[in-house]
Write a protein that holds these residues in place. Sequence first.
Motif, PDB file in Angstrom:
ATOM      1  N   GLN A 169       2.206   3.329  14.245  1.00 38.93           N
ATOM      2  CA  GLN A 169       2.995   3.425  13.014  1.00 38.93           C
ATOM      3  C   GLN A 169       3.415   2.040  12.512  1.00 38.93           C
ATOM      4  O   GLN A 169       3.371   1.761  11.316  1.00 38.93           O
ATOM      5  CB  GLN A 169       4.222   4.302  13.251  1.00 38.93           C
ATOM      6  N   ALA A 170       3.820   1.180  13.455  1.00 38.27           N
ATOM      7  CA  ALA A 170       4.227  -0.171  13.069  1.00 38.27           C
ATOM      8  C   ALA A 170       3.057  -0.951  12.482  1.00 38.27           C
ATOM      9  O   ALA A 170       3.202  -1.645  11.464  1.00 38.27           O
ATOM     10  CB  ALA A 170       4.798  -0.907  14.281  1.00 38.27           C
ATOM     11  N   LEU A 171       1.886  -0.827  13.109  1.00 38.01           N
ATOM     12  CA  LEU A 171       0.699  -1.525  12.615  1.00 38.01           C
ATOM     13  C   LEU A 171       0.264  -0.974  11.264  1.00 38.01           C
ATOM     14  O   LEU A 171      -0.112  -1.737  10.362  1.00 38.01           O
ATOM     15  CB  LEU A 171      -0.437  -1.396  13.625  1.00 38.01           C
ATOM     16  N   ALA A 172       0.334   0.340  11.102  1.00 37.89           N
ATOM     17  CA  ALA A 172      -0.036   0.962   9.820  1.00 37.89           C
ATOM     18  C   ALA A 172       0.879   0.461   8.704  1.00 37.89           C
ATOM     19  O   ALA A 172       0.414   0.139   7.603  1.00 37.89           O
ATOM     20  CB  ALA A 172       0.041   2.481   9.927  1.00 37.89           C
ATOM     21  N   LEU A 173       2.174   0.368   8.988  1.00 35.17           N
ATOM     22  CA  LEU A 173       3.119  -0.112   7.980  1.00 35.17           C
ATOM     23  C   LEU A 173       2.829  -1.564   7.618  1.00 35.17           C
ATOM     24  O   LEU A 173       2.808  -1.925   6.438  1.00 35.17           O
ATOM     25  CB  LEU A 173       4.554   0.015   8.497  1.00 35.17           C
ATOM     26  N   SER A 174       2.573  -2.389   8.628  1.00 31.95           N
ATOM     27  CA  SER A 174       2.280  -3.799   8.372  1.00 31.95           C
ATOM     28  C   SER A 174       1.030  -3.953   7.514  1.00 31.95           C
ATOM     29  O   SER A 174       1.007  -4.755   6.568  1.00 31.95           O
ATOM     30  CB  SER A 174       2.094  -4.534   9.703  1.00 31.95           C
ATOM     31  N   LEU A 175       0.000  -3.183   7.814  1.00 29.33           N
ATOM     32  CA  LEU A 175      -1.242  -3.259   7.036  1.00 29.33           C
ATOM     33  C   LEU A 175      -1.034  -2.747   5.610  1.00 29.33           C
ATOM     34  O   LEU A 175      -1.651  -3.257   4.667  1.00 29.33           O
ATOM     35  CB  LEU A 175      -2.346  -2.466   7.734  1.00 29.33           C
ATOM     36  N   CYS A 176      -0.160  -1.763   5.454  1.00 26.29           N
ATOM     37  CA  CYS A 176       0.151  -1.270   4.100  1.00 26.29           C
ATOM     38  C   CYS A 176       0.878  -2.339   3.282  1.00 26.29           C
ATOM     39  O   CYS A 176       0.592  -2.532   2.093  1.00 26.29           O
ATOM     40  CB  CYS A 176       1.008  -0.009   4.179  1.00 26.29           C
ATOM     41  N   VAL A 177       1.809  -3.025   3.924  1.00 27.34           N
ATOM     42  CA  VAL A 177       2.525  -4.112   3.251  1.00 27.34           C
ATOM     43  C   VAL A 177       1.544  -5.208   2.844  1.00 27.34           C
ATOM     44  O   VAL A 177       1.604  -5.742   1.730  1.00 27.34           O
ATOM     45  CB  VAL A 177       3.626  -4.685   4.169  1.00 27.34           C
ATOM     46  N   PHE A 178       0.640  -5.528   3.766  1.00 25.45           N
ATOM     47  CA  PHE A 178      -0.388  -6.521   3.450  1.00 25.45           C
ATOM     48  C   PHE A 178      -1.276  -6.027   2.314  1.00 25.45           C
ATOM     49  O   PHE A 178      -1.709  -6.808   1.467  1.00 25.45           O
ATOM     50  CB  PHE A 178      -1.226  -6.807   4.696  1.00 25.45           C
ATOM     51  N   GLY A 179      -1.539  -4.719   2.288  1.00 23.22           N
ATOM     52  CA  GLY A 179      -2.344  -4.133   1.216  1.00 23.22           C
ATOM     53  C   GLY A 179      -1.716  -4.335  -0.151  1.00 23.22           C
ATOM     54  O   GLY A 179      -2.416  -4.627  -1.134  1.00 23.22           O
ATOM     55  N   LEU A 180      -0.384  -4.198  -0.229  1.00 23.96           N
ATOM     56  CA  LEU A 180       0.305  -4.452  -1.494  1.00 23.96           C
ATOM     57  C   LEU A 180       0.116  -5.909  -1.925  1.00 23.96           C
ATOM     58  O   LEU A 180      -0.092  -6.193  -3.116  1.00 23.96           O
ATOM     59  CB  LEU A 180       1.802  -4.141  -1.352  1.00 23.96           C
ATOM     60  N   ASN A 181       0.186  -6.815  -0.957  1.00 25.72           N
ATOM     61  CA  ASN A 181      -0.027  -8.235  -1.265  1.00 25.72           C
ATOM     62  C   ASN A 181      -1.449  -8.485  -1.763  1.00 25.72           C
ATOM     63  O   ASN A 181      -1.672  -9.288  -2.676  1.00 25.72           O
ATOM     64  CB  ASN A 181       0.235  -9.090  -0.023  1.00 25.72           C
ATOM     65  N   ILE A 182      -2.400  -7.765  -1.161  1.00 24.63           N
ATOM     66  CA  ILE A 182      -3.798  -7.926  -1.580  1.00 24.63           C
ATOM     67  C   ILE A 182      -3.985  -7.466  -3.025  1.00 24.63           C
ATOM     68  O   ILE A 182      -4.678  -8.118  -3.814  1.00 24.63           O
ATOM     69  CB  ILE A 182      -4.731  -7.143  -0.642  1.00 24.63           C
ATOM     70  N   VAL A 183      -3.366  -6.339  -3.364  1.00 22.60           N
ATOM     71  CA  VAL A 183      -3.475  -5.823  -4.739  1.00 22.60           C
ATOM     72  C   VAL A 183      -2.945  -6.857  -5.726  1.00 22.60           C
ATOM     73  O   VAL A 183      -3.607  -7.173  -6.736  1.00 22.60           O
ATOM     74  CB  VAL A 183      -2.710  -4.500  -4.895  1.00 22.60           C
ATOM     75  N   MET A 184      -1.743  -7.413  -5.444  1.00 22.48           N
ATOM     76  CA  MET A 184      -1.177  -8.425  -6.333  1.00 22.48           C
ATOM     77  C   MET A 184      -2.012  -9.703  -6.302  1.00 22.48           C
ATOM     78  O   MET A 184      -2.145 -10.393  -7.316  1.00 22.48           O
ATOM     79  CB  MET A 184       0.266  -8.735  -5.935  1.00 22.48           C
ATOM     80  N   GLY A 185      -2.615 -10.008  -5.144  1.00 20.77           N
ATOM     81  CA  GLY A 185      -3.482 -11.170  -5.049  1.00 20.77           C
ATOM     82  C   GLY A 185      -4.730 -11.023  -5.894  1.00 20.77           C
ATOM     83  O   GLY A 185      -5.190 -11.984  -6.518  1.00 20.77           O
ATOM     84  N   ILE A 186      -5.293  -9.811  -5.922  1.00 23.96           N
ATOM     85  CA  ILE A 186      -6.468  -9.548  -6.759  1.00 23.96           C
ATOM     86  C   ILE A 186      -6.121  -9.732  -8.233  1.00 23.96           C
ATOM     87  O   ILE A 186      -6.873 -10.351  -8.994  1.00 23.96           O
ATOM     88  CB  ILE A 186      -7.002  -8.125  -6.503  1.00 23.96           C
ATOM     89  N   VAL A 187      -4.936  -9.217  -8.613  1.00 24.00           N
ATOM     90  CA  VAL A 187      -4.473  -9.413 -10.000  1.00 24.00           C
ATOM     91  C   VAL A 187      -4.312 -10.900 -10.286  1.00 24.00           C
ATOM     92  O   VAL A 187      -4.728 -11.398 -11.346  1.00 24.00           O
ATOM     93  CB  VAL A 187      -3.145  -8.676 -10.232  1.00 24.00           C
ATOM     94  N   GLY A 188      -3.751 -11.639  -9.311  1.00 17.86           N
ATOM     95  CA  GLY A 188      -3.589 -13.085  -9.479  1.00 17.86           C
ATOM     96  C   GLY A 188      -4.926 -13.803  -9.578  1.00 17.86           C
ATOM     97  O   GLY A 188      -5.061 -14.754 -10.347  1.00 17.86           O
ATOM     98  N   GLY A 189      -5.910 -13.345  -8.789  1.00 16.34           N
ATOM     99  CA  GLY A 189      -7.244 -13.955  -8.858  1.00 16.34           C
ATOM    100  C   GLY A 189      -7.879 -13.757 -10.217  1.00 16.34           C
ATOM    101  O   GLY A 189      -8.519 -14.671 -10.747  1.00 16.34           O
ATOM    102  N   ILE A 190      -7.707 -12.554 -10.781  1.00 16.96           N
ATOM    103  CA  ILE A 190      -8.241 -12.281 -12.117  1.00 16.96           C
ATOM    104  C   ILE A 190      -7.552 -13.160 -13.164  1.00 16.96           C
ATOM    105  O   ILE A 190      -8.207 -13.738 -14.041  1.00 16.96           O
ATOM    106  CB  ILE A 190      -8.068 -10.789 -12.461  1.00 16.96           C
ATOM    107  N   MET A 191      -6.220 -13.289 -13.024  1.00  7.88           N
ATOM    108  CA  MET A 191      -5.468 -14.137 -13.956  1.00  7.88           C
ATOM    109  C   MET A 191      -5.922 -15.587 -13.823  1.00  7.88           C
ATOM    110  O   MET A 191      -6.039 -16.306 -14.827  1.00  7.88           O
ATOM    111  CB  MET A 191      -3.968 -14.031 -13.671  1.00  7.88           C
ATOM    112  N   ASP A 192      -6.162 -16.015 -12.595  1.00  8.76           N
ATOM    113  CA  ASP A 192      -6.595 -17.399 -12.379  1.00  8.76           C
ATOM    114  C   ASP A 192      -7.959 -17.661 -12.993  1.00  8.76           C
ATOM    115  O   ASP A 192      -8.224 -18.737 -13.528  1.00  8.76           O
ATOM    116  CB  ASP A 192      -6.631 -17.677 -10.877  1.00  8.76           C
ATOM    117  N   PHE A 193      -8.824 -16.652 -12.936  1.00  8.24           N
ATOM    118  CA  PHE A 193     -10.169 -16.788 -13.508  1.00  8.24           C
ATOM    119  C   PHE A 193     -10.109 -17.030 -15.001  1.00  8.24           C
ATOM    120  O   PHE A 193     -10.882 -17.807 -15.556  1.00  8.24           O
ATOM    121  CB  PHE A 193     -10.985 -15.538 -13.200  1.00  8.24           C
ATOM    122  N   TYR A 194      -9.177 -16.339 -15.667  1.00  4.61           N
ATOM    123  CA  TYR A 194      -9.058 -16.483 -17.130  1.00  4.61           C
ATOM    124  C   TYR A 194      -7.993 -17.503 -17.535  1.00  4.61           C
ATOM    125  O   TYR A 194      -7.715 -17.653 -18.731  1.00  4.61           O
ATOM    126  CB  TYR A 194      -8.705 -15.126 -17.753  1.00  4.61           C
TER     127      TYR A 194
END
Length: 312
Positions: A285-310
């Motif tokens: 459960q602890a590992l699943a939560l940590s990976l989910c938190v990291f997943g949220l960061n990845i989503v925002m990172g992808i948005v940031g990567g797209i913004m950086d591209f343009y």
Amino acid sequence: MAKSSNKLNKQYFKLGVSIILLTWFLSNTNLSALFSLFKMLTLVNLLLALGLIAITFWISATKWQLLLPQYKLTNLLKLNVIATYYSLILPGQLFGEAVKVYYLGKGKQEIETIATSVVVDKITGLIGLLIVGTIGFYYSNLLLPVIFLWLLIIALLGLITILFMMNWFIKPLHKLLWKTKRYFKWLENIATQLERVSLAWLHYLRNSPVLFISVILGACFQLLTILAIVLLAIDLNIYLAFADWCWIFALVSIALLLPLTIAGIGIREGTFISLLGMLGVPIEQALALSLCVFGLNIVMGIVGGIMDFYHT
């Protein structure tokens, strides 16, 4: 050439540490149970958590604009999201902060003020985090190691000292820089830049209302982030008091400041597993939560990567 090689070696080292730590945690986890937990996540809570994280970026931009009122909120918001992208692909959160200085200060004479604003913004944000964590620890109903409280308090006092110490050293520092520029002409540019940084820092210190509001906004940023984590934890059947999530997230955030892995991979998981395990939460459960938190960061990172591209 040697410097580039050293930087590359450090990145390989951090990548290796991330892989080793994550492999270790996964090898000690029931993978079928871990995947079953991910199936328990609800779309509603995922979207709510992501929405809360998006709001924190707006709060962060508003907080930064207090220090740089001459810049548009939308531009600062965009840079905060882009910085998330670089924090993911480069070793350490501080690279994201450096990217903000580079993009906003490129070609501008006030780059020292911009760099100082980023540092002060980071410090006030961490102070807000530690205040939330300390209050959460105080109101926890659990019997917790006192060392955690001391860690939070010492870190809080240390950051406050760092923030205000310029008041103590400004006169001798300027005297030293003046002598440096006079007697060591080859250091004149560096001394001038340091002088501008110290003056910008002093300017912020003399604006107490701005610093106070910045700390308050930093605390609000943390509270919304914690609320997003709580939503994910509920889906994973992890039930703790909100006060406990406050000190847990503060300690996780402190651990993530260590530039030992790529994007905090391994350190994040290890800290969540250790702290939640101490409270009786299974490793899956602890590992699943940590990976989910990291997943949220990845989503925002992808948005940031797209913004950086343009980004222009």
